[in-house]
Design a protein around this motif. Structure first.
Motif, PDB file in Angstrom:
ATOM      1  N   UNK A   1       0.937  -1.250   0.083  1.00 27.18           N
ATOM      2  CA  UNK A   1      -0.046   0.091  -0.306  1.00 27.18           C
ATOM      3  C   UNK A   1       0.916   1.204  -0.034  1.00 27.18           C
ATOM      4  N   UNK A   2       0.591   2.096  -0.868  1.00 31.25           N
ATOM      5  CA  UNK A   2       1.328   3.481  -0.944  1.00 31.25           C
ATOM      6  C   UNK A   2       0.417   4.710  -0.856  1.00 31.25           C
ATOM      7  N   UNK A   3       0.775   5.793  -0.569  1.00 26.46           N
ATOM      8  CA  UNK A   3       0.128   7.210  -0.423  1.00 26.46           C
ATOM      9  C   UNK A   3       0.349   7.756  -1.742  1.00 26.46           C
ATOM     10  N   UNK A   4      -0.679   7.788  -2.432  1.00 27.42           N
ATOM     11  CA  UNK A   4      -0.907   8.718  -3.724  1.00 27.42           C
ATOM     12  C   UNK A   4      -1.647  10.028  -3.559  1.00 27.42           C
ATOM     13  N   UNK A   5      -1.144  11.019  -4.221  1.00 27.41           N
ATOM     14  CA  UNK A   5      -1.977  12.269  -4.452  1.00 27.41           C
ATOM     15  C   UNK A   5      -2.381  12.376  -5.717  1.00 27.41           C
ATOM     16  N   UNK A   6      -3.659  12.522  -5.831  1.00 30.06           N
ATOM     17  CA  UNK A   6      -4.413  12.818  -7.326  1.00 30.06           C
ATOM     18  C   UNK A   6      -4.945  14.142  -7.233  1.00 30.06           C
ATOM     19  N   UNK A   7      -4.450  14.966  -8.555  1.00 22.88           N
ATOM     20  CA  UNK A   7      -4.693  16.073  -8.726  1.00 22.88           C
ATOM     21  C   UNK A   7      -5.427  16.085 -10.193  1.00 22.88           C
ATOM     22  N   UNK A  20     -10.291   3.505  -8.909  1.00 20.65           N
ATOM     23  CA  UNK A  20      -9.432   2.585  -9.617  1.00 20.65           C
ATOM     24  C   UNK A  20      -7.932   2.615  -8.659  1.00 20.65           C
ATOM     25  N   UNK A  21      -7.373   3.416  -8.178  1.00 20.12           N
ATOM     26  CA  UNK A  21      -6.256   3.209  -7.367  1.00 20.12           C
ATOM     27  C   UNK A  21      -6.694   2.671  -6.082  1.00 20.12           C
ATOM     28  N   UNK A  22      -7.600   2.991  -5.367  1.00 20.85           N
ATOM     29  CA  UNK A  22      -7.954   2.273  -3.982  1.00 20.85           C
ATOM     30  C   UNK A  22      -8.222   0.871  -4.134  1.00 20.85           C
ATOM     31  N   UNK A  23      -8.775   0.517  -5.502  1.00 14.92           N
ATOM     32  CA  UNK A  23      -9.074  -0.879  -5.627  1.00 14.92           C
ATOM     33  C   UNK A  23      -7.688  -1.547  -5.799  1.00 14.92           C
ATOM     34  N   UNK A  24      -6.609  -0.969  -6.220  1.00 12.99           N
ATOM     35  CA  UNK A  24      -5.238  -1.515  -6.244  1.00 12.99           C
ATOM     36  C   UNK A  24      -4.297  -1.582  -4.769  1.00 12.99           C
TER      37      UNK A  24
END
Length: 456
Positions: A1-7, A20-24
């Motif tokens: 699990x990683x921390x992603x920022x989506x803008x 989609x990213x959370x499902x990953x």
């Protein structure tokens, strides 16, 4: 699990991408403006930042890249753009973007790009804190290991970086071929230019020419705007052709001409364009055998194989396993978990046919299922035996069950594919890597088995 920022300023796109990213399995912080992105970066550390290029009517994504470089230089930035401009892509890469993706982007393509970025982050973090305290320049940050085999690889890559010749990196899946390509780029005179990875196994056969060379508006149905190809986008930098053995023969012919003449023609265009690129290719296949079979062009093979580099399998450099394992655990546990010495000793005895990728997957499983600050040998044996247990079959059991060998093989294949897709959340590219087959091979098997093979 990683921390992603989506803008992303478009609300529907933001919701879809976030889901989609959370499902990953990632934690996603989504925001709709540059100001919100800056506030988020000041408050929370991120592993990867994904940003749209065009927001509020201008190239706001470039502002996000600049802010990220200032506030979180260790994070990798992925640029999402519906405006295929070579100039913008090059500017973004020069400003610090790790990669860029052209909208509309599939969930599989996005997931694969995030995984590549995370693997690059992990390698960088691991190297800067590796045992021995050796100072290494940025070009070496992603190649962990001090075995004789890895020293020879680094020496060959350093020599390759000093030249402008094409490089062909061979090796099994999971050995770090893309990391080696990035090493060459970072150590070369083109390090200030862009590094454009092209994953040949993930491009549908009918789209190869458009993806590589670009197209003019109206060149074919669906070509609604001019598009810059990946070769042109790599101008001034390095083009990395991963799994080059997956490239169909018609595309091989056009690529050979582009390499020989350093000129390309977009689909539907009347004029040719000069391109200044350095090409690095990689493959897990025996291309000389492919040449003999007629599935890979001999002239292209010789054009690519000027500087050959072979990445050793992990089982061929077992002394690097403790260093790699510590680095992976340190990265994914944020330094909170360690490996016991018996566990490290046991890791060095395992075959790891999936190489570094398999090692990382095994350690991630252990981290996910352990509440302890130390991973021990009992958990390792449990996880490894669970991953590699195989059903036993005999001729008598086939007779007793009343099935043929073909039926048993088909059922076993389907079961393995199901497990790989469940493990990767439906990501076909990653599932193919887990199974040790090509993307196209898995798509064929999915269709043959009647499974859902329409995911992109």
């Amino acid at each position: 699990m990683a921390d992603l920022l989506l803008v992303e300023d478009e609300a529907n796109a933001r919701r879809i991408l976030s889901l989609g990213l959370e499902l990953q399995g990632h934690r996603v912080t989504a925001c709709g403006s540059v100001a919100e992105a800056e506030a988020s970066m000041r408050a929370t550390p991120f592993d990867v930042v994904l940003t749209d290029l065009r927001m509020d009517g201008h190239d706001a994504g470039l502002e996000v890249i600049a802010i990220c470089r200032q506030l979180q230089p260790a994070a990798r930035v992925l640029l999402l753009t519906a405006y295929a401009s070579a100039e913008t892509a090059v500017a973004a890469m020069k400003q610090g973007a790790y990669d860029y993706l052209t909208k509309p982007v599939s969930g599989e393509e996005l997931a694969a790009a995030v995984e590549r970025a995370l693997f690059d982050v992990a390698g960088s973090h691991a190297s800067t804190s590796s045992a021995g305290g050796e100072e290494e320049d940025g070009s070496e940050n992603t190649l962990i290991g001090h075995s004789d085999a890895m020293r020879r690889v680094r020496d060959r890559l350093q020599r390759a970086a000093k030249s402008t010749f094409t490089v062909l990196i061979s090796g099994e899946s999971g050995t770090g071929k893309e990391l080696a390509a990035r090493y060459v780029h970072a150590a070369s005179a083109r390090s200030k230019g862009v590094f454009v990875p092209v994953h040949c196994g993930a491009i549908p056969e009918g789209l190869f020419e458009s993806e590589l060379f670009g197209h003019r508006r109206g060149a074919f149905t669906g070509a609604e705007f001019d598009r810059v190809g990946l070769i042109e986008a790599a101008a001034g930098g390095t083009l990395f052709l991963d799994e080059i053995g997956e490239m169909p023969l018609p595309a091989q012919v056009k690529l050979l001409r582009a390499l020989q003449e350093r000129r390309i023609r977009r689909v539907g265009d009347d004029c040719e364009r000069d391109v200044d690129i350095r090409v690095i290719a990689a493959t897990n296949r025996d291309l000389e055998a492919e040449v003999r079979r007629g599935t890979f062009r001999e002239d292209l093979f010789f054009r690519l194989n000027v500087v050959p580099v072979h990445m050793p399998a992990l089982r061929q450099r077992r002394e690097d396993i403790p260093e790699l394992a510590r680095a992976i655990v340190r990265r994914w546990s944020e330094g909170r978990v360690r490996l016991s010495e018996p566990c490290l000793t046991r890791l060095m005895t395992l075959p790891f046919m999936g190489n570094v990728r398999e090692l990382e997957n095994l350690l991630q499983r252990m981290l996910a299922l352990s509440d302890s600050q130390e991973l021990d040998i009992a958990l390792l044996d449990e996880m490894y035996s669970g991953l590699h247990s195989a059903p036993q079959v005999s001729l008598q059991s086939l007779h007793d069950d009343g099935v043929s060998l073909d039926a048993w093989l088909e059922a076993s294949e389907r079961q393995m594919i199901d497990q790989a897709l469940m493990k990767t959340g439906g990501n076909i590219t990653r599932a193919a890597e887990e199974l040790g087959v090509s993307f196209r091979s898995l798509r064929y098997r999915l269709k043959k088995s009647g499974l859902d093979g329409d995911q992109e």
